[in-house]
Design an enzyme around this catalytic site. Structure first.
Site, PDB file in Angstrom:
ATOM      1  N   THR A   1     -13.021 -18.223  35.891  1.00 48.12           N
ATOM      2  CA  THR A   1     -14.136 -18.516  36.796  1.00 48.12           C
ATOM      3  C   THR A   1     -13.686 -18.273  38.230  1.00 48.12           C
ATOM      4  O   THR A   1     -12.682 -17.590  38.453  1.00 48.12           O
ATOM      5  CB  THR A   1     -14.661 -19.955  36.564  1.00 48.12           C
ATOM      6  N   ASN A   2     -14.422 -18.769  39.209  1.00 45.25           N
ATOM      7  CA  ASN A   2     -14.052 -18.582  40.617  1.00 45.25           C
ATOM      8  C   ASN A   2     -14.431 -19.818  41.420  1.00 45.25           C
ATOM      9  O   ASN A   2     -14.939 -20.793  40.865  1.00 45.25           O
ATOM     10  CB  ASN A   2     -14.712 -17.308  41.169  1.00 45.25           C
ATOM     11  N   ARG A   3     -14.199 -19.773  42.733  1.00 42.92           N
ATOM     12  CA  ARG A   3     -14.329 -20.953  43.583  1.00 42.92           C
ATOM     13  C   ARG A   3     -15.754 -21.284  44.022  1.00 42.92           C
ATOM     14  O   ARG A   3     -15.957 -22.193  44.810  1.00 42.92           O
ATOM     15  CB  ARG A   3     -13.500 -20.769  44.852  1.00 42.92           C
TER      16      ARG A   3
END
Ligand code: CTP
Ligand code: CA
Length: 226
Positions: A33-35
């Site tokens: 995933t990402n931030r």
């Protein structure tokens, strides 16, 4: 205060917004995933609702509460997000892609938890479909399409390339490395660029304020006359 206060220039319009990260599974307990926090997309959805629109928010996993009065659809993967968008895009008059969609996903999802072993595993990635570019290819003349560009260098040039390449009406260019901008913070700094060459600077402000500014720019004269 905003010129939009109390006015409902989006009444009668359907707005579709993607927000948050996507989550691409590796095995039953792990994912990529990402931030992205989803804050910018949710603020845009809430502002559109205040401005009178019927809003559909397609959201990856976030820690945010569902905005009141907004039809929120929760998804995990980019593929699920694409399917949810496909089901709602035709009836939308304005579409904003604020989601940080994972560009890649693991080619296969291990059916069982991957066990530790003598050699570290290799995860092979395959590309996800670009949802925004896909919308851009089938966009009607009566639809307004707005994207975001998350950049860490050559902000305006890279954003302009995405504006043209994805057939957008506006792009919100975000320098994600600037202090007080980008992922996982309450404020943002951006420049909007339109397909006809307008530029709107959005200096550091809360994502809620920025959402109103974005709607003002997109609405143009329609918004100012009310
Ligand atoms: N986007 C999308 N689907 C994808 C990837 C991106 O809809 N699979 C959308 C995002 O929601 C955003 C815009 O495309 O509105 C730009 O995303 P960004 O990550 O900045 O650009 P990319 O085109 O993915 O290029 P890169 O990551 O290489 O900069
Ligand atoms: Ca990307």
């Amino acid at each position: 205060q905003s010129v939009l206060r109390g006015a409902q220039p989006l009444s009668g319009k359907r707005v579709l917004i993607t927000a948050g990260p996507t989550r691409e599974p590796i095995d039953p307990v792990r994912y990529l995933t990402n931030r992205s926090s989803g804050k910018m997309g949710y603020a845009l959805a809430e502002a559109a609702r205040r401005l009178g629109a019927a809003v559909t928010l397609i959201s990856g996993p976030t820690a945010l509460p569902q905005p009141v009065g907004v039809d929120t659809i929760s998804v995990e993967t980019a593929s699920e997000m694409k399917n949810a968008v496909a089901a709602h895009v035709q009836t939308a008059s304005i579409i904003i892609a604020a989601a940080a969609v994972a560009d890649y996903r693991p080619e296969t999802v291990a059916p069982q938890k991957i066990k530790k072993s003598a050699s570290a595993p290799t995860i092979v990635l395959v590309e996800n479909e670009d949802i925004l570019a896909w919308i851009g290819r089938s966009k009607r003349a009566d639809q307004i399409l707005i994207g975001f560009a998350a950049e860490s260098e050559n902000l305006l040039a890279n954003a302009e390339k995405k504006l043209r390449g994805k057939n957008l009406d506006w792009i919100v260019a975000n320098d994600v490395t600037a202090e007080g901008a980008g992922f996982d913070v309450d404020t943002n700094i951006a420049t909007m660029i339109s397909r006809d060459g307008q530029q709107v600077a959005l200096p550091k402000m809360s994502k809620r304020e920025m959402a109103e500014k974005i709607w003002e720019a997109v609405g143009g004269d329609t918004f100012k006359s009310v």
